[in-house]
Design an enzyme around this catalytic site. Structure first.
Site, PDB file in Angstrom:
ATOM      1  N   ASP A  52      -2.575   3.211 -11.410  1.00  0.00           N
ATOM      2  CA  ASP A  52      -3.093   3.299 -10.045  1.00  0.00           C
ATOM      3  C   ASP A  52      -4.055   4.470  -9.857  1.00  0.00           C
ATOM      4  O   ASP A  52      -5.036   4.364  -9.122  1.00  0.00           O
ATOM      5  CB  ASP A  52      -1.932   3.411  -9.044  1.00  0.00           C
ATOM      6  CG  ASP A  52      -1.250   2.061  -8.845  1.00  0.00           C
ATOM      7  OD1 ASP A  52      -1.512   1.139  -9.644  1.00  0.00           O
ATOM      8  OD2 ASP A  52      -0.467   1.930  -7.885  1.00  0.00           O
ATOM      9  N   ASN A  94      -3.689  -3.418  -9.202  1.00  0.00           N
ATOM     10  CA  ASN A  94      -2.668  -3.761  -8.221  1.00  0.00           C
ATOM     11  C   ASN A  94      -2.322  -2.526  -7.392  1.00  0.00           C
ATOM     12  O   ASN A  94      -1.188  -2.343  -6.971  1.00  0.00           O
ATOM     13  CB  ASN A  94      -1.424  -4.308  -8.937  1.00  0.00           C
ATOM     14  CG  ASN A  94      -0.510  -5.084  -7.981  1.00  0.00           C
ATOM     15  OD1 ASN A  94      -0.863  -5.332  -6.831  1.00  0.00           O
ATOM     16  ND2 ASN A  94       0.665  -5.447  -8.467  1.00  0.00           N
ATOM     17  N   ASP A 325      10.798   2.510  -1.162  1.00  0.00           N
ATOM     18  CA  ASP A 325      10.669   2.362  -2.616  1.00  0.00           C
ATOM     19  C   ASP A 325      11.933   2.809  -3.337  1.00  0.00           C
ATOM     20  O   ASP A 325      12.460   2.102  -4.203  1.00  0.00           O
ATOM     21  CB  ASP A 325       9.466   3.164  -3.133  1.00  0.00           C
ATOM     22  CG  ASP A 325       8.156   2.489  -2.752  1.00  0.00           C
ATOM     23  OD1 ASP A 325       8.213   1.327  -2.311  1.00  0.00           O
ATOM     24  OD2 ASP A 325       7.098   3.118  -2.893  1.00  0.00           O
ATOM     25  N   GLU A 353       4.543  -4.864  -4.823  1.00  0.00           N
ATOM     26  CA  GLU A 353       4.015  -5.367  -6.092  1.00  0.00           C
ATOM     27  C   GLU A 353       4.457  -6.809  -6.359  1.00  0.00           C
ATOM     28  O   GLU A 353       3.765  -7.590  -6.979  1.00  0.00           O
ATOM     29  CB  GLU A 353       4.447  -4.459  -7.243  1.00  0.00           C
ATOM     30  CG  GLU A 353       3.631  -3.179  -7.385  1.00  0.00           C
ATOM     31  CD  GLU A 353       4.001  -2.087  -6.402  1.00  0.00           C
ATOM     32  OE1 GLU A 353       4.721  -2.356  -5.419  1.00  0.00           O
ATOM     33  OE2 GLU A 353       3.553  -0.939  -6.598  1.00  0.00           O
ATOM     34  N   HIS A 399       6.656  -2.050 -11.647  1.00  0.00           N
ATOM     35  CA  HIS A 399       7.212  -0.865 -12.307  1.00  0.00           C
ATOM     36  C   HIS A 399       8.622  -0.536 -11.850  1.00  0.00           C
ATOM     37  O   HIS A 399       9.484  -0.176 -12.637  1.00  0.00           O
ATOM     38  CB  HIS A 399       6.279   0.327 -12.076  1.00  0.00           C
ATOM     39  CG  HIS A 399       5.949   0.591 -10.628  1.00  0.00           C
ATOM     40  ND1 HIS A 399       5.897   1.835 -10.093  1.00  0.00           N
ATOM     41  CD2 HIS A 399       5.677  -0.252  -9.595  1.00  0.00           C
ATOM     42  CE1 HIS A 399       5.582   1.761  -8.815  1.00  0.00           C
ATOM     43  NE2 HIS A 399       5.436   0.498  -8.488  1.00  0.00           N
ATOM     44  N   ARG A 400       8.864  -0.685 -10.544  1.00  0.00           N
ATOM     45  CA  ARG A 400      10.186  -0.277 -10.048  1.00  0.00           C
ATOM     46  C   ARG A 400      11.293  -1.235 -10.494  1.00  0.00           C
ATOM     47  O   ARG A 400      12.440  -0.829 -10.670  1.00  0.00           O
ATOM     48  CB  ARG A 400      10.180  -0.142  -8.527  1.00  0.00           C
ATOM     49  CG  ARG A 400       9.180   0.886  -8.063  1.00  0.00           C
ATOM     50  CD  ARG A 400       9.546   1.606  -6.792  1.00  0.00           C
ATOM     51  NE  ARG A 400       8.435   2.486  -6.464  1.00  0.00           N
ATOM     52  CZ  ARG A 400       8.226   3.650  -7.060  1.00  0.00           C
ATOM     53  NH1 ARG A 400       9.070   4.109  -7.970  1.00  0.00           N
ATOM     54  NH2 ARG A 400       7.178   4.375  -6.747  1.00  0.00           N
ATOM     55  N   LYS A 435       2.309   1.827 -14.123  1.00  0.00           N
ATOM     56  CA  LYS A 435       1.739   1.966 -12.777  1.00  0.00           C
ATOM     57  C   LYS A 435       1.981   3.361 -12.215  1.00  0.00           C
ATOM     58  O   LYS A 435       1.112   3.924 -11.556  1.00  0.00           O
ATOM     59  CB  LYS A 435       2.366   0.912 -11.863  1.00  0.00           C
ATOM     60  CG  LYS A 435       1.706   0.787 -10.513  1.00  0.00           C
ATOM     61  CD  LYS A 435       2.198  -0.472  -9.839  1.00  0.00           C
ATOM     62  CE  LYS A 435       1.184  -1.048  -8.871  1.00  0.00           C
ATOM     63  NZ  LYS A 435       0.961  -0.262  -7.697  1.00  0.00           N
TER      64      LYS A 435
END
Ligand code: DC
Length: 681
Positions: A52, A94, A325, A353, A399-400, A435
């Site tokens: 990012d 993204n 998040d 995402e 990613h998470r 990311k």
């Protein structure tokens, strides 16, 4: 960063130690944009290196900003509010944190200074709504076209005529990033009048707005906040570079390690450096949520220390609007709690995402958890007793998802786990962590611990020049595993013995030397290189005479015994591929997959011949053939650890296979055998 197709996590049992986290994504991208719009040069320290931030930096460069990068420090010479490039196509991957504020800034600049800009991203970016921002900018006189679907990127920004007399209205209930985008960009056009933004609907994720306001202040812009409904940018505001600025470590990334301490910090502490309780990031409040579930947390200005408190964890019911998040991490911690955890007010998960509520529900379900999802909530109950399932976790380019689900590898600790029956956790596409946290798994393996016998080993044994070294090393790369070339340890012993003038056939002379390897004689393996007491011996070790010396000294039982522990120490997270002669029979008899390579003598001699010629050595095929046969005979007929296939080895004759075909064949065996269940008493 792991770039493998999947990453198999072995069962993990505890955690402790110190990690330094990468910089915050939210702060990094805001700071980059502010520096890019400011006059003068800003030096940004501790910048996050991630997908990012990379797209943001590339966009700023394309727009004409000066960018000099050295490690995690970047010097940015900003535009001073003046466009120097009037046409640009920006690809933003993204990265919502790049798409939204760049849209606002470039729409305003193009309306006042001309120029045409297109902003696009990956397919998922084109499914993430931006209509609320477009609808806030169009009434100001910005010409914005959604070139795909209305309300979604890609966007084309093409001039306009600004009218700034009315308050600027923006919805705040889908994503706070639209408000952030306006706050960051509107000072570009505040020379002649104060600008008022009015939020329509209930503003979500307020802590992210606080980060925005805090950073605007660092760049000389004091926004007046009236409740959470009105924000006034004073007349004459202009971006003033602070000169130097440090990026805090990412509080959302910290959540995985806070959870780790709460789960697995048994009699030890997980220490996180780079972010502390005084952080300006909203996700720092994850600490309170983790404490509510049982974590023991202490903290200072830029550190946190976590250990296990209450166990099993306590289930909670929590409104997570303030930590959208990090709240994903709570959903996975719920696997280790007693009862049902309910996370509410998380509708924004659906436009991240991926649709994170749906993704989380599906993947937790694979592990055996009982999950109920609603439009804006999720409920997680751990798998019933002994009902945990092996799961290959799909990560949805999110990613998470990848980082959260790595915590499921601690399943042997779960109150409802079946004793001695850990389940396997496979993380698909682990590179998606790039990311925000490219080295996430490396950091995890640095602080996570397990019993070596739970770490999977693949052994590749076979005769000289069978291609096992090349195969094993390629396999290790494809799986993200550690790699042991055991022959190099015998070659090394042979080399040092030769240099010291020892008689290679005299066991009593060689054994004491072998015992020093890895202790008094230090070893360092790095990429293709081996350093011994600070000297790179890689080239020497590959010499033919060293192969012969190794074959001679390797018949001594005492030498083999001395090298055993050095070899076993290679069994590290997340797994090991080991090649040699007795990997499957003696060193790792409990290996999850054993392969015994064979190839005809003629084929092996041919390969060795080519290898030598390509390295510039002279070579004779007949001599090589005779030498191979002599070494095979010695390796096969020695009394200790002779070269024989383990009884449970899979034989692979690779005479007619290319290296890639051999690797694919063994990888196929591994995938076919998954999950490699490691039962423990
Ligand atoms: O795999 P290589 O050619 O680098 O090995 C050199 C010699 O070391 C080989 O001829 C026998 C010995 N060796 C061994 O005895 N056991 C091992 N596990 C690896 C190598």
């Amino acid at each position: 960063m792991y770039t493998t197709a999947f990453l198999d996590l072995p069962p993990l049992l505890s955690a402790g130690g110190t990690i330094r986290l990468p910089g915050s994504k939210s702060i990094s991208n805001r700071v980059l944009l502010l520096a890019g719009l400011s006059e003068g040069t800003t030096t940004v320290h501790d910048l996050l290196a991630s997908d990012d931030t990379r797209v943001m930096l590339e966009s700023l460069r394309t727009l004409g900003c000066g960018i000099e990068q050295a490690g995690d420090t970047v010097r940015i010479t900003g535009l001073g509010g003046k466009l120097s490039v009037l046409n640009a196509d920006l690809f933003l991957g993204n990265a919502g944190t790049a798409m939204r504020p760049l849209t606002a800034a470039l729409a305003l600049l193009s309306a006042t200074q001309g120029g045409i800009f297109t902003l696009s991203g990956v397919p998922r970016m084109h499914e993430r709504p931006i209509g609320d921002l477009v609808n806030a900018l169009r009434p100001l006189g910005c010409t914005i076209e959604c070139t795909g679907n209305e309300g979604y990127p890609p966007l084309r920004l093409a001039g306009g005529q600004l009218k700034l007399n009315e308050p600027i209205k923006v919805r705040g209930d889908v994503s706070s990033q639209f408000l952030t985008a306006l706050l960051l960009a509107l000072p570009l056009v505040s020379q002649d009048q104060a600008l008022t933004i009015e939020v329509v609907g209930e503003l979500i994720s307020k802590p992210y707005i606080e980060i925005t306001l805090n950073l605007l202040a660092r760049f000389g812009i004091q926004v007046e906040r009236q409740g959470w409904e009105r924000f006034v940018i004073p007349q004459g505001s202009h971006y003033q570079s602070p000169g130097e600025i440090h990026v805090e470590a990412d509080a959302s990334s910290a959540s995985y390690f806070i959870a780790l301490g709460a789960l697995a910090g048994i009699d030890q502490t997980v220490r996180i450096e780079g972010v502390g309780a005084a952080s300006i990031q909203g996700d720092i409040r994850f600490v309170e949520a983790a404490q509510a579930m049982g974590a023991q947390v202490t903290s200072g200005p830029n550190w946190l220390e976590i250990r296990r408190g209450q166990w099993p964890l306590k289930s909670i019911e929590m409104d997570c609007n303030h930590i959208p998040d990090a709240a994903m991490t709570l959903a996975v911690m719920a696997l280790y709690a007693e009862g049902t955890t309910r996370l509410t007010n998380i509708a924004s998960w659906r436009v991240k995402e991926t649709d994170r509520i749906a993704a989380m529900a599906k993947e937790l379900g694979k592990l055996g958890a009982i999950v109920v999802e609603g439009p804006d909530f999720i409920e997680v109950t751990p798998p019933p007793a002994a009902q945990w399932q092996h799961a290959s976790i799909h990560t949805y380019d999110d990613h998470r998802m990848a980082m959260c689900f790595s915590l499921a590898a601690f399943n042997p600790l779960a109150p409802t786990a079946a004793p001695g029956k850990p389940v396997s956790v496979r993380i698909e596409d682990p590179r998606c962590v790039g990311k925000t946290f490219p080295d996430y798994f490396e950091s995890l393996f640095q602080v996570a611990q397990t019993d070596p016998d739970l770490i999977p080993v693949i052994t590749i044994d076979g005769p000289t020049a069978s291609g096992k070294g090349t195969l094993a090393s390629a396999l290790a790369t494809r799986l993200g595993y550690q790699f042991l070339d055991s022959g190099s340890l015998y070659r090394l012993t042979g080399l040092l013995a030769t240099e010291r003038g020892l008689d290679l056939d005299d066991a009593s002379a060689i054994e004491p030397l072998a015992r020093q390897i890895g202790s008094a004689i230090s070893l360092r393996f790095e990429h293709e290189h081996i350093w011994v007491d600070g000297r790179d011996v890689s080239t020497d070790l590959r010499r033919e005479d060293m192969g012969q010396a190794a074959s001679r000294i390797s018949v001594h039982p005492g030498v083999r015994a001395a090298l055993l522990d050095v070899q076993k120490a290679f069994r590290g997270l997340p797994g090991l591929v080991a090649d040699g002669r007795d990997m499957g029979t003696v060193v790792f008899p409990d290996a999850a997959l054993k392969v015994f390579l064979t190839a005809t003598v003629a084929e092996r001699a041919e390969r060795r011949h080519k290898q030598l010629i390509s390295k510039g050595f002279s070579a004779n095929l007949d001599e090589i053939c005779a030498d191979l046969e002599a070494r095979d005979l010695r390796d096969r007929s020695r009394a200790v650890s002779p070269l024989v296939p383990a009884h449970d080895a899979r034989k692979l004759d690779n005479s007619a296979l290319s290296i890639d075909e051999s690797v694919d064949t063994v990888l196929g065996m591994w995938v076919e055998g998954w999950p490699h269940v490691i039962a423990r008493s």
